[in-house]
Write a protein that holds these residues in place. Structure first.
Motif, mmCIF file in Angstrom:
data_model
loop_
_atom_site.group_PDB
_atom_site.id
_atom_site.type_symbol
_atom_site.label_atom_id
_atom_site.label_comp_id
_atom_site.label_asym_id
_atom_site.label_seq_id
_atom_site.Cartn_x
_atom_site.Cartn_y
_atom_site.Cartn_z
ATOM 1 N N LEU A 622 -8.476 9.684 4.668
ATOM 2 C CA LEU A 622 -7.902 9.282 3.388
ATOM 3 C C LEU A 622 -6.759 10.233 3.093
ATOM 4 C CD1 LEU A 622 -8.121 7.443 0.861
ATOM 5 C CD2 LEU A 622 -9.589 9.224 -0.153
ATOM 6 N N HIS A 623 -5.569 9.706 2.880
ATOM 7 C CA HIS A 623 -4.392 10.569 2.788
ATOM 8 C C HIS A 623 -3.410 10.028 1.768
ATOM 9 C CE1 HIS A 623 -2.695 7.383 5.371
ATOM 10 N NE2 HIS A 623 -3.814 7.501 6.068
ATOM 11 N N GLY A 624 -2.590 10.909 1.251
ATOM 12 C CA GLY A 624 -1.588 10.502 0.283
ATOM 13 C C GLY A 624 -0.426 11.470 0.254
ATOM 14 N N ASP A 647 1.758 7.687 -2.901
ATOM 15 C CA ASP A 647 1.390 6.632 -1.957
ATOM 16 C C ASP A 647 0.115 7.048 -1.236
ATOM 17 O OD1 ASP A 647 1.152 4.780 0.075
ATOM 18 O OD2 ASP A 647 3.273 4.763 0.577
ATOM 19 N N THR A 648 -0.942 6.241 -1.342
ATOM 20 C CA THR A 648 -2.241 6.561 -0.741
ATOM 21 C C THR A 648 -2.532 5.600 0.401
ATOM 22 O OG1 THR A 648 -3.057 7.312 -2.883
ATOM 23 C CG2 THR A 648 -4.704 6.853 -1.198
ATOM 24 N N GLY A 649 -3.098 6.121 1.475
ATOM 25 C CA GLY A 649 -3.450 5.292 2.617
ATOM 26 C C GLY A 649 -4.832 5.619 3.154
ATOM 27 N N LEU A 650 -5.377 4.690 3.924
ATOM 28 C CA LEU A 650 -6.693 4.868 4.538
ATOM 29 C C LEU A 650 -6.607 4.459 5.999
ATOM 30 C CD1 LEU A 650 -9.775 5.416 4.181
ATOM 31 C CD2 LEU A 650 -10.027 2.972 3.674
ATOM 32 N N THR A 651 -7.155 5.298 6.883
ATOM 33 C CA THR A 651 -7.126 5.053 8.323
ATOM 34 C C THR A 651 -8.536 5.134 8.891
ATOM 35 O OG1 THR A 651 -4.897 5.972 8.540
ATOM 36 C CG2 THR A 651 -6.218 5.840 10.540
ATOM 37 N N ALA A 652 -8.885 4.184 9.768
ATOM 38 C CA ALA A 652 -10.157 4.194 10.488
ATOM 39 C C ALA A 652 -9.859 3.991 11.970
ATOM 40 C CB ALA A 652 -11.082 3.095 9.980
ATOM 41 N N LEU A 672 -2.484 1.945 -0.546
ATOM 42 C CA LEU A 672 -3.781 1.385 -0.913
ATOM 43 C C LEU A 672 -3.810 0.794 -2.327
ATOM 44 C CD1 LEU A 672 -6.750 1.105 0.046
ATOM 45 C CD2 LEU A 672 -7.164 3.378 -0.909
ATOM 46 N N PHE A 673 -3.122 1.443 -3.261
ATOM 47 C CA PHE A 673 -3.156 1.008 -4.661
ATOM 48 C C PHE A 673 -1.912 0.210 -5.053
ATOM 49 C CE2 PHE A 673 -5.712 4.946 -4.449
ATOM 50 C CZ PHE A 673 -6.949 4.393 -4.747
ATOM 51 N N ASN A 674 -1.152 -0.258 -4.037
ATOM 52 C CA ASN A 674 -0.019 -1.158 -4.257
ATOM 53 C C ASN A 674 1.014 -0.562 -5.225
ATOM 54 O OD1 ASN A 674 1.325 -3.582 -3.630
ATOM 55 N ND2 ASN A 674 0.585 -4.547 -5.502
ATOM 56 N N ALA A 675 1.324 0.709 -5.042
ATOM 57 C CA ALA A 675 2.325 1.359 -5.891
ATOM 58 C C ALA A 675 3.700 0.738 -5.636
ATOM 59 C CB ALA A 675 2.364 2.857 -5.603
ATOM 60 N N PRO A 686 7.764 -1.123 0.607
ATOM 61 C CA PRO A 686 6.683 -2.123 0.649
ATOM 62 C C PRO A 686 5.493 -1.700 -0.205
ATOM 63 C CG PRO A 686 7.477 -1.605 2.853
ATOM 64 C CD PRO A 686 8.079 -0.600 1.941
ATOM 65 N N GLY A 687 4.784 -2.685 -0.744
ATOM 66 C CA GLY A 687 3.545 -2.430 -1.460
ATOM 67 C C GLY A 687 2.383 -2.333 -0.476
ATOM 68 N N ARG A 688 1.218 -2.817 -0.884
ATOM 69 C CA ARG A 688 0.042 -2.730 -0.022
ATOM 70 C C ARG A 688 0.268 -3.539 1.253
ATOM 71 N NH1 ARG A 688 -3.331 -4.926 -3.172
ATOM 72 N NH2 ARG A 688 -3.985 -3.018 -4.245
ATOM 73 N N SER A 689 -0.092 -2.935 2.386
ATOM 74 C CA SER A 689 0.063 -3.614 3.671
ATOM 75 C C SER A 689 -0.969 -3.060 4.645
ATOM 76 C CB SER A 689 1.485 -3.422 4.229
ATOM 77 O OG SER A 689 1.756 -2.045 4.444
ATOM 78 N N TRP A 690 -1.086 -3.715 5.795
ATOM 79 C CA TRP A 690 -2.047 -3.282 6.807
ATOM 80 C C TRP A 690 -1.390 -3.237 8.176
ATOM 81 C CZ3 TRP A 690 -2.922 -6.565 10.893
ATOM 82 C CH2 TRP A 690 -2.537 -7.906 10.727
ATOM 83 N N GLN A 691 -2.014 -2.487 9.066
ATOM 84 C CA GLN A 691 -1.550 -2.409 10.458
ATOM 85 C C GLN A 691 -2.750 -2.153 11.361
ATOM 86 O OE1 GLN A 691 2.206 -0.251 11.564
ATOM 87 N NE2 GLN A 691 0.830 1.007 12.797
#
Length: 698
Positions: A622-624, A647-652, A672-675, A686-691
């Motif tokens: 969990l990172h920001g 800007d917050t992100g989550l990686t697995a 993650l929170f669509n800032a 970009p807002g919330r997105s995935w990869q």
């Protein structure tokens, strides 16, 4: 190509194997305590590292050849002992921090300000500690990248999938065996690609596929092999396609509308060929061929009431480089670099008033460098480096650059380094010569300067990793071709920008890579001053001219902290964070109402934090990262303040092993929170997105 910091290779003479073994093991144990991990490899050996040599003064009857010994400094130890601020992110750490590209990695380094024009295809340039992007050098596998037209390196061209390590040096680092050009900027970002395989002749293949939001897809392929115990090569290729049609909010005072980015498609690819030939224990030749091609649409700035735009940009870049390195038993080493670089930029705007706006530029560079290192003892090392480069630029663009300018550059540096058990001191003198001319017009003025620098690191407590460091560096920046020759903008009378930078810091480390609990802390305070800063001033409504009128003072502090806890085997919990305070003020004219204003696009506060948990099942991060408000100009006009963001992100991710084969699966949830935010005004991010990423290796 070896990625080790210390490599040993002479023939050793001794009377008895047991007697020599005792001596060598004693020396290894001492060096291991000071430098890090010892790795044994194959071939005859001598000492070379950071300007140090291992001397052998035992003369006896019989000669025995030992296996080569490679001493690898731990990354964290090098950060702690450096005489100037050094921040390093290696491949493993970037994975645990959830880093997805080079721009994302730079958000995790203190003191860095990134200009990001949005999306996968947006240009990304970096500045450090209030110095502009033109003051930040970028090297690719040890040889500096260049752009004589703008002076800024677009980092979006370089793929993180092929990068082993990123490091940022602010000032002069302990490594003195470098080209003079690498020492000619206040800060240098080093991009080190994945090294070639060692120890076997089996082929190694990496196949990777990324897919994500907004039509993003990117396959990557890398093949590498040792053809013999002396020759290895690798080939890597990447292709990226993205629509980049992400949604965003458009605010016009109190009116908020929901829009989508248009004219944003990117179609990019790059390929690399690398080889290394170890002729013997003392001579090595390596080379690289690189090609990049990006045919993209440019969305441009967001405009109210219309999204009509058809701008296109086609960037192409080719370079080839060679590096030869040799050393002997007497402490002498030689490093030679050669490079040819070609870059094309083709811009078209069919909606331009009065017809198609066609602006095409081509630039070329021929570069060579030679560095000679002499290490007479373990304490002293001396280096002399000389670089020569030739740059030229031509364009078919009407009313832009049509004088076909060119430049000869000669850089020479002389460096001395002293190191004992607790003190490391480094002094450098750089002489720079710039000879300018143009084939179809008046050339810019020639420039010659002498630039000194001094840095030292002192271990405050014996047997403890607690150091204080102090550094000073004077350097200057020659005007770019745009600043000197651009029509109704450039001036051939410009002086170079001169910079002074001062730094004092404390570094501390507790525990090593195998400790149950380890921690790292670095704190640096700095003062920077820029004189003769180049700024554009209006002569009338249509004509602007670059002049030397600007002065900037920057005061700030950088902090990094990392703590790692290993409660059990294959389990670790890591918490890391960075914080920067940058007060970079306009000090040009005390009578001006803008005197003391914060410099455009330099935030007062930046920071990042990451919490990572590695385990045998699914590792998580969990990172920001975020920055405070900043202004888009030095005048601070009403309506030009850009809001800060976080800007917050989550990686697995998880890695599966089947013998020699490995599969890695990874999923990133970005923003993650669509800032809704902008880094550059009117270029929404970009807002919330995935990869999602799947990678296969054998």
């Amino acid at each position: 190509m070896s990625r080790n910091l210390l490599t040993f290779a002479p023939a050793c003479r001794f009377t008895g194997l047991h007697r020599l073994q005792k001596k060598v093991l004693a020396r290894m144990n001492k060096m291991q305590r000071n430098c890090g991990l010892l790795v044994l490899m194959t071939s005859p050996i001598t000492a070379l590292a950071d300007g140090q040599s291992l001397r052998n003064d035992t003369i006896v009857e019989k000669t025995h050849y030992l296996q080569e010994v490679t001493v690898t400094e731990t990354r964290r130890h090098h950060e702690v002992t450096s005489t100037a601020p050094l921040h390093i992110l290696d491949r493993k750490e970037m994975l645990s921090l959830g880093v997805t590209d080079i721009a994302d990695a730079l958000h995790r380094i203190p003191g860095v300000t990134l200009r990001d024009y949005g999306g996968a295809g947006g240009m990304k340039v970096v500045s450090v500690r209030g110095f502009g992007a033109k003051h930040t050098g970028v090297s690719y596998d040890g040889i500096a990248l260049s752009d004589c037209q703008s002076g800024e390196i677009d980092l979006s061209r370089y793929s993180l999938d092929n990068v082993e390590q990123l490091s940022l040096v602010i000032g002069d680092n302990d490594d003195i065996f470098i080209p003079a050009k690498n020492a000619s900027t206040p800060a240098l970002l080093n991009i080190q690609t994945i090294g070639l395989p060692t120890g076997d002749t089996r082929p190694h293949l990496t196949a990777q596929l990324k897919a994500g939001s907004f039509g993003y897809v990117s396959p990557f392929l890398r093949y590498e092999q040792n053809l013999s115990d002396k020759f290895a090569f690798s080939a890597a290729g990447e292709y990226t396609y993205a629509e980049n049609d992400y949604p965003f909010e458009l605010r016009n005072i109190s009116i908020v509308t929901h829009e989508r980015r248009t004219n944003s498609r990117m179609n990019a690819g790059h390929g690399e060929l690398n080889f290394v030939w170890n002729a013997d224990a003392f001579n090595r030749l390596g080379g690289k061929i690189y090609y990049y091609d990006n045919d993209r649409q440019l969305p441009g700035q967001v405009r109210y009431y219309t999204d009509l735009n058809k701008e296109m940009l086609h960037d192409r870049n080719f370079f080839g480089q060679l590096q030869y390195q040799t050393h002997n038993r007497t402490g002498w080493s030689l490093k030679w670099n050669g490079k040819f670089n070609w870059n094309a930029s083709i811009y078209k705007d069919p909606l331009y008033s009065g017809g198609v706006n066609d602006a095409s530029y081509w630039q070329r560079e021929a570069y060579t460098s030679a560095a000679v290192l002499y290490a007479p003892s373990e304490q002293w090392a001396f280096d002399y480096s000389a670089d020569y480069s030739f740059n030229n630029l031509n364009s078919v663009a009407f009313r832009t650059i049509n004088t076909r300018p060119y430049r000869h550059t000669l850089l020479q540096s002389a460096t001395a380094k002293y190191r004992n058990g607790r003190l490391t001191a480094l002094a450098r003198l750089l002489h720079s010569t710039y000879l300018n001319d143009a084939k179809d017009g008046e050339g810019a003025r020639n420039m010659r300067r002498l630039s000194p620098s001094l840095s030292l690191s002192y271990r405050l407590v014996p047997d403890r990793d607690l150091y204080v460091r102090v550094s000073y560096k004077n350097i200057f920046r020659a005007p770019t071709f745009n600043e000197s020759y651009y029509y109704h903008y450039g001036s051939t009378d410009l002086l170079p920008e001169t910079t002074d930078q001062y730094n004092i810091g404390v570094t501390w480390r507790n525990g090593g890579s195998e400790s149950r609990l380890s921690a790292l802390l670095t704190v640096d305070g700095y003062y920077n001053h820029v004189r003769d800063m180049i700024v554009a001033v209006p002569q009338n409504m249509f004509v602007w001219t670059c002049v030397n009128v600007g002065k900037v003072n920057a005061v700030g502090a950088d902090l990094t902290a990392t703590a790692t806890w290993r409660p059990a085997d294959k389990h670790s919990l890591q918490l890391s964070g960075t914080y920067s305070y940058q007060q970079a003020e306009n000090r040009t004219n005390p009578e001006s109402p803008y005197y003391g204003n914060q410099i455009a696009y330099v935030p007062l506060h930046t920071g990042s934090v990451a919490l990572g948990w590695e385990n045998p099942w699914v590792s998580l991060s969990l990172h920001g990262s975020g920055i405070s408000n900043r202004w888009t100009n030095n005048q601070h006009y009403e309506g030009t303040l850009v809001d800060g963001f976080w800007d917050t992100g989550l990686t697995a991710y998880r890695t599966f092993h089947w013998g020699r084969q490995q599969v890695e699966a990874r999923f990133d949830l970005k923003n993650l929170f669509n800032a809704q935010y902008e880094i550059v005004r009117l270029y929404p991010m970009p807002g919330r997105s995935w990869q999602a990423t799947i990678s296969y290796q054998f």
